[in-house]
Design an enzyme around this catalytic site. Structure first.
Site, PDB file in Angstrom:
ATOM      1  N   GLU A 260     -17.354 -16.211  -4.249  1.00 24.18           N
ATOM      2  CA  GLU A 260     -19.127 -15.976  -3.382  1.00 24.18           C
ATOM      3  C   GLU A 260     -19.701 -15.024  -4.982  1.00 24.18           C
ATOM      4  OE1 GLU A 260     -19.567 -14.883   1.472  1.00 24.18           O
ATOM      5  OE2 GLU A 260     -18.151 -13.407   0.164  1.00 24.18           O
TER       6      GLU A 260
ATOM      7  N   LYS B 159     -24.728 -23.136   2.630  1.00 22.01           N
ATOM      8  CA  LYS B 159     -23.917 -23.506   3.156  1.00 22.01           C
ATOM      9  C   LYS B 159     -22.896 -24.856   3.076  1.00 22.01           C
ATOM     10  CE  LYS B 159     -26.648 -22.324   7.345  1.00 22.01           C
ATOM     11  NZ  LYS B 159     -28.026 -23.307   8.364  1.00 22.01           N
TER      12      LYS B 159
ATOM     13  N   ASP C 240       0.908  -1.531  -0.015  1.00 23.13           N
ATOM     14  CA  ASP C 240      -0.057   0.103   0.007  1.00 23.13           C
ATOM     15  C   ASP C 240       0.734   1.243   0.360  1.00 23.13           C
ATOM     16  OD1 ASP C 240      -1.383   2.421   0.997  1.00 23.13           O
ATOM     17  OD2 ASP C 240      -3.051   0.437   1.005  1.00 23.13           O
TER      18      ASP C 240
ATOM     19  N   GLU D  54     -16.702  -5.675  -4.580  1.00 20.59           N
ATOM     20  CA  GLU D  54     -17.018  -6.644  -4.082  1.00 20.59           C
ATOM     21  C   GLU D  54     -18.466  -7.457  -4.860  1.00 20.59           C
ATOM     22  OE1 GLU D  54     -19.563  -5.917  -0.247  1.00 20.59           O
ATOM     23  OE2 GLU D  54     -17.595  -5.812   0.735  1.00 20.59           O
TER      24      GLU D  54
END
Length: 519
Positions: free
Chosen positions: A329, A419, A241, A393
């Site tokens: 995800e 799950k 960074d 995201e």
């Protein structure tokens, strides 16, 4: 009428007999030559066959994989009791004896090379695994079994001595200055820090992985993450960074110079949570990794505050079971008004349905190729820069869950992570204990920071059993025992794998919904 005398003169009869004898001799000679040629041809063919099976024996064995190939080749050469030549001539006997001698020599070479393989295996074991990697003054085994967690945590928090053996359990910090000094001697640094500089297995060697590591603080924690996942066949891109101290940047740069497959990006982005700057270093590393190495199969992005829950061998086996599918995800149910364009005439391009998901992924090389080089990906990224509140995201997960885009390995089913007990679409790239998760309800034994559990000693029994590849997140300065015990666990599992004492089954992974339903 008198019968005519057709008697053949005697001298003509002798000449006819002589010609016939010569003709028979020539025929016999030709047959004999053909027979000898046939026997020689059989001998040549059999010798060639044996040579083709044994020529590998004459090459030096460089690793355990070569020894395994040698055993497979030798298995084809076994002495046989049957007579290969039914002729009892001397030529047949000589040929048979030569073959028996060749087989005997191959058998002797087999014994020699098997011994060489054991010696090589012993050398690797002594170099990397003979000396245990144990936490000083900490019994990690008891912690993983759910014992002594409170005692060690209190001992470290209060900086007091361990009640077990009256020794201080707080490890000594390794500073950026220490790393700069150590990295001046690369050979000593690699040896003293105990990097595994061998691929260990052919399967790992033949399945290299590309990693990005984004870090902004604590050079020691980042270096220990690199050490835990390091293998010479993999390739690693590090981004520091822009806000990070220059000493940390120099320390990591000096460390990277000790390895041919580790590099630090020259360009440094000022990363701000919730902005496109979170995604930019990932794409920069993707681009650099793509140009630097053409062999890697999968890309995994990490931060300096994460740590593996699986060995390199296990990660390779899981990614191979994915068979080109992407572990990303996704959710639609919890995604509302994240991407709203101020101009209604500019709807989402290509009819995409925007999904939300973690930026941390495990994706195929084809997915990376699409991100970097496909026009559709570039247009979607440009649209998200101005339309999405938290674009990091949304970008990877949207690409992976809109089948009309044609992204390699993307998911054709409904984009909602399930799950682990539901095989349709679990998320294995990362373990995260979110404070308001609707899928999992684990007690955070550490503390929450921005809704994410900073994992602690008390979480180790759970982490040791989790199926995910990596865990997020850890603070070394707060919980050094946590990372230390995970290091010990990964070391022991890697050693046991190498010795053949530990196996890993990926049947479950190969039957996951996002694997079977990939594009």
């Amino acid at each position: 009428m008198a019968r005519e005398n057709h008697a053949v003169p005697r001298q003509y009869t002798k000449q006819l007999y002589l010609n016939k004898t010569i003709s028979n001799t020539r025929i016999f000679g030709l047959k004999f030559i053909k027979y000898v040629f046939f026997l020689v041809l059989i001998y040549i063919l059999q010798f060639t066959s044996i040579f083709l099976h044994t020529n590998y024996l004459l090459k030096p064995c460089e690793n355990v994989g070569d020894i395994l190939k040698l055993k497979q080749n030798i298995a084809h050469i076994q002495p046989q009791n049957q007579v290969l030549f039914h002729d009892t001539s001397n030529l047949s006997n000589v040929m048979l004896n030569n073959k028996i001698q060749l087989i005997k020599r191959a058998s002797d070479l087999k014994t020699d090379m098997t011994s060489s393989g054991r010696a090589h295996r012993d050398h690797i074991y002594k170099k990397f695994f003979k000396v245990p990697k144990n936490m000083k003054n900490v019994n990690c085994k008891r912690i993983f079994n759910g014992n002594d967690t409170g005692k060690y945590k209190r001992a470290f928090k209060n900086n007091v001595t361990n009640n077990v053996n009256n020794s201080n359990i707080k490890p000594e910090e390794v500073t950026p200055e220490d790393y700069i000094t150590m990295a001046r001697d690369c050979s000593a640094f690699i040896g003293n820090r105990r990097y595994i500089t061998h691929h260990l297995t052919e399967e790992e060697r033949d399945f290299p992985i590309a990693y990005s590591i984004l870090m902004y603080t604590n050079v020691e924690q980042t270096e220990r993450l690199l050490r835990a996942i390091y293998r010479p066949q993999n390739v690693y891109c590090l981004h520091v960074d822009a806000k990070t101290d220059d000493k940390i940047y120099k320390a990591l740069t000096d460390i990277s110079k000790c390895f041919e497959n580790v590099f630090v990006l020259n360009e440094r982005i000022n990363v701000t949570w919730g902005e496109i700057s979170v995604l930019e270093p990932e794409l920069m590393c993707m681009k650099a990794l793509w140009k630097r190495n053409k062999l890697w199969k999968y890309f995994i992005n990490l931060t300096g505050q994460e740590f593996p829950l699986k060995t390199n061998s296990e990660i390779v086996k899981i990614l191979k079971a994915y068979n080109g599918s992407n572990d990303v995800e996704a959710t639609i149910a919890d995604f509302k008004d994240r991407c709203m364009t101020s101009n209604p005439t500019l709807p989402p391009p290509y009819g995409i349905k925007v999904t939300k998901g973690a930026v941390h992924v495990a994706v195929s090389r084809g997915f990376v190729d699409f991100c970097l080089h496909d026009k559709k990906a570039q247009e979607i990224l440009s649209w998200m820069r101005f339309s999405c509140k938290i674009p990091d995201e949304a970008f990877f997960t949207t690409l992976n869950h809109n089948r009309q885009l044609g992204v390699p390995g993307s998911y054709k089913g409904y984009p909602e992570t399930t799950k682990m007990s539901d095989r349709r679409k679990p998320y294995l790239a990362r373990f995260k204990n979110r404070i308001h998760s609707k899928l999992h309800h684990w007690v955070c034994k550490g503390r929450y920071v921005r809704g994410m559990c900073v994992l602690s000693i008390g979480d180790l029994p759970l982490l040791a059993k989790r199926p995910e590849l990596f865990a997020n997140k850890f603070h070394l300065e707060d919980e050094p025992v946590t990372i230390g015990c995970l290091e010990e666990l990964m070391f022991n599992r890697t050693r046991d794998e190498y010795l053949g004492k530990r196996t890993f089954d990926t049947k479950w992974h190969s039957m996951l919904g996002f694997v079977l339903g990939k594009l």
